[in-house]
Design an enzyme around this catalytic site. Structure first.
Site, PDB file in Angstrom:
ATOM      1  N   ARG A   1       0.804  -1.229   0.000  1.00 54.48           N
ATOM      2  CA  ARG A   1       0.000   0.000   0.000  1.00 54.48           C
ATOM      3  C   ARG A   1       0.831   1.270   0.000  1.00 54.48           C
ATOM      4  NH1 ARG A   1      -2.896  -3.470   3.569  1.00 54.48           N
ATOM      5  NH2 ARG A   1      -4.865  -4.157   2.640  1.00 54.48           N
TER       6      ARG A   1
ATOM      7  N   LYS B   1       1.877  11.043 -11.658  1.00 55.40           N
ATOM      8  CA  LYS B   1       0.971  10.168 -12.408  1.00 55.40           C
ATOM      9  C   LYS B   1       1.684   8.843 -12.679  1.00 55.40           C
ATOM     10  CE  LYS B   1      -2.178  13.063 -15.103  1.00 55.40           C
ATOM     11  NZ  LYS B   1      -2.584  13.390 -16.494  1.00 55.40           N
TER      12      LYS B   1
ATOM     13  N   GLU C   1       6.764  17.158 -25.884  1.00 55.34           N
ATOM     14  CA  GLU C   1       6.277  17.560 -24.568  1.00 55.34           C
ATOM     15  C   GLU C   1       6.880  18.896 -24.130  1.00 55.34           C
ATOM     16  OE1 GLU C   1       3.852  16.236 -23.086  1.00 55.34           O
ATOM     17  OE2 GLU C   1       3.788  14.071 -23.384  1.00 55.34           O
TER      18      GLU C   1
ATOM     19  N   LYS D   1       5.358  22.732 -15.182  1.00 49.36           N
ATOM     20  CA  LYS D   1       4.587  21.600 -14.658  1.00 49.36           C
ATOM     21  C   LYS D   1       4.457  21.691 -13.140  1.00 49.36           C
ATOM     22  CE  LYS D   1       3.482  16.821 -15.227  1.00 49.36           C
ATOM     23  NZ  LYS D   1       3.665  15.570 -15.995  1.00 49.36           N
TER      24      LYS D   1
ATOM     25  N   GLU E   1      -5.654  16.513 -10.987  1.00 49.35           N
ATOM     26  CA  GLU E   1      -6.293  16.806 -12.268  1.00 49.35           C
ATOM     27  C   GLU E   1      -7.796  17.040 -12.149  1.00 49.35           C
ATOM     28  OE1 GLU E   1      -6.302  14.545 -16.454  1.00 49.35           O
ATOM     29  OE2 GLU E   1      -4.299  14.900 -15.685  1.00 49.35           O
TER      30      GLU E   1
ATOM     31  N   ARG F   1      -4.845  21.055 -14.175  1.00 51.20           N
ATOM     32  CA  ARG F   1      -3.819  20.125 -14.630  1.00 51.20           C
ATOM     33  C   ARG F   1      -4.185  19.457 -15.953  1.00 51.20           C
ATOM     34  NH1 ARG F   1      -0.459  15.525 -11.119  1.00 51.20           N
ATOM     35  NH2 ARG F   1       0.757  14.777 -12.905  1.00 51.20           N
TER      36      ARG F   1
ATOM     37  N   ASN G   1      -2.583  17.936 -20.937  1.00 50.61           N
ATOM     38  CA  ASN G   1      -2.907  16.873 -21.896  1.00 50.61           C
ATOM     39  C   ASN G   1      -3.189  17.418 -23.296  1.00 50.61           C
ATOM     40  OD1 ASN G   1      -2.809  14.565 -20.106  1.00 50.61           O
ATOM     41  ND2 ASN G   1      -4.666  15.385 -19.167  1.00 50.61           N
TER      42      ASN G   1
ATOM     43  N   HIS H   1      -3.073  15.168 -26.329  1.00 51.00           N
ATOM     44  CA  HIS H   1      -3.037  13.786 -25.871  1.00 51.00           C
ATOM     45  C   HIS H   1      -4.294  12.991 -26.222  1.00 51.00           C
ATOM     46  CE1 HIS H   1       0.453  15.304 -23.821  1.00 51.00           C
ATOM     47  NE2 HIS H   1       0.675  14.168 -23.203  1.00 51.00           N
TER      48      HIS H   1
ATOM     49  N   HIS I   1      -3.326   9.746 -27.876  1.00 50.53           N
ATOM     50  CA  HIS I   1      -3.570   8.431 -27.286  1.00 50.53           C
ATOM     51  C   HIS I   1      -4.383   7.550 -28.234  1.00 50.53           C
ATOM     52  CE1 HIS I   1      -2.945   9.860 -22.829  1.00 50.53           C
ATOM     53  NE2 HIS I   1      -1.828   9.770 -23.516  1.00 50.53           N
TER      54      HIS I   1
ATOM     55  N   HIS J   1       5.261   7.735 -27.949  1.00 50.13           N
ATOM     56  CA  HIS J   1       4.265   8.597 -27.311  1.00 50.13           C
ATOM     57  C   HIS J   1       4.422  10.051 -27.756  1.00 50.13           C
ATOM     58  CE1 HIS J   1       1.616  10.338 -24.343  1.00 50.13           C
ATOM     59  NE2 HIS J   1       2.617  11.036 -23.820  1.00 50.13           N
TER      60      HIS J   1
END
Length: 365
Positions: free
Chosen positions: A125, A147, A189, A231, A241, A245, A249, A252, A256, A269
């Protein structure tokens, strides 16, 4: 690469705050890990490409802090960002009797960083981890902000957790061994931060694209530092997010879909994001946020960085199907990051008919 003195950028998240350390020759220097928790053991998670280059230096730097420092080499590539590969990390931790104080070190690009972070968030955990990104894309984006995720055949990064590292150490010297295609992917990026947040930075990138592609040390250092600063500012205001935030993206949602539609690993990517930014710019123009001249300006910059600007022909309906699985979608409605003006981005929906127009304009034969 010539020596770049270390600089620090702070991620301010209360008790989860940490530093991003940026410079050259850092990962082999034990002094830079002094703030990381000590423990009986550490596990360096890397891949078969990066391990021969940098694992020994990092292991040596950590040897005085941990009685045992193990190295796990994963297969390289986006195609391996999945459950079976993630389980290799858990297997290594369990086989070595790792406890809750064991520290994980992610040595590699975005795939290694995402999977190591997810493993750290999940094992017992939560155990501490450190990001040691070795690609430009990971240094300016994926290693920063907490992330973590793996891919699913139906969608990219759909299974994961928000989990912050103890430290991000960006050793710019590792960029010297980066293949040209990977360097260009990282530039996508970097470019992203300009149109969504900082037009002065966009102008700087335009003036220094040749230096960046040519790996000029001072240019790369500034690009990494400013990207991390932006960032950090965004993540500090919106860690999970819930709002702001999401602008990170930009490109993206389209990107994606390209990655998923072609099969993970066919396009890098950053290549998919670069092309996705062009597509998002066309959508932004149709929504009234920017003019055609700005679309062309951004397209020209993406092209100069060595990135594709023509999207693969997956079929409009397949694109729409894939984009409905995007994490920003709500009740089946696709939500896009678009520019409401140069230097400012928002999250908005768009009619399917308008998206089809963008696809018709941007997709190749």
């Amino acid at each position: 690469m010539s020596l770049i003195a270390p600089e620090s950028v702070e991620i301010r998240l209360g008790e989860r705050s940490y530093r991003i350390l940026i410079g050259s020759g850092l990962l082999g220097d034990a002094r830079h890990f002094a703030t990381v928790p000590a423990a009986a053991s550490a596990l360096i998670v890397t891949n078969t490409t990066v391990a021969p280059l940098y694992a020994a230096a990092l292991r040596s730097a950590l040897a005085g802090r941990y009685r045992e420092v193990h190295v796990l080499e994963l297969p390289d590539g986006e195609a391996h960002k999945d459950w079976p590969t993630l389980n290799l990390i858990f297997d290594a931790l369990l086989a070595r009797g790792a406890d809750r104080k064991t520290v994980l070190f992610a040595l590699g690009g975005g795939v290694v960083g995402d999977m190591t972070g997810f493993a750290a968030a999940s094992y017992m955990r939560g155990v501490p981890f450190v990001q040691v990104p070795t690609t430009l894309l990971a240094q300016v984006d994926s290693s920063v902000g907490g992330k973590t995720a793996i891919n699913h055949p139906l969608g990219k990064n759909m299974i994961g957790a928000f989990y912050q590292p103890q430290l991000v150490l960006c050793d710019l010297a590792t960029l010297a061994t980066l293949p040209p295609r990977e360097l260009s992917a990282g530039l996508a990026e970097v470019i992203k931060y300009g149109p969504i947040y900082d037009m002065d930075f966009l102008a700087w990138i335009e003036d220094h694209t040749d230096a960046l592609v040519g790996r000029e040390p001072a240019a790369l250092a500034h690009a990494v530092r400013r990207s991390c600063e932006i960032k950090a500012e965004v993540v500090g205001q919106d860690e999970r997010e819930a709002g702001l935030r999401a602008i990170l993206n930009f490109g993206h949602t389209f990107g994606h879909a390209i990655e998923s539609g072609l099969g993970y690993g066919e396009w890098l990517h950053g290549e998919a994001v670069g092309c996705g930014m062009v597509m998002a710019a066309h959508l932004s123009q149709r929504l009234g946020g920017i003019d055609a001249a700005f679309v062309e300006r951004l397209t020209a910059l993406v092209r100069r960085a060595g990135l594709p600007v023509v999207a693969p022909a997956l079929g409009a309906e397949r694109y729409l199907e894939l984009m409905r699985i995007d994490k920003k979608s709500e009740a089946g409605e696709i939500r896009f990051v678009v520019l409401d003006r140069p230097g400012s981005a928002v999250v908005r929906s768009a009619p399917d008919a308008m998206v089809r127009e963008v696809l018709a304009q941007c997709v190749g034969a």
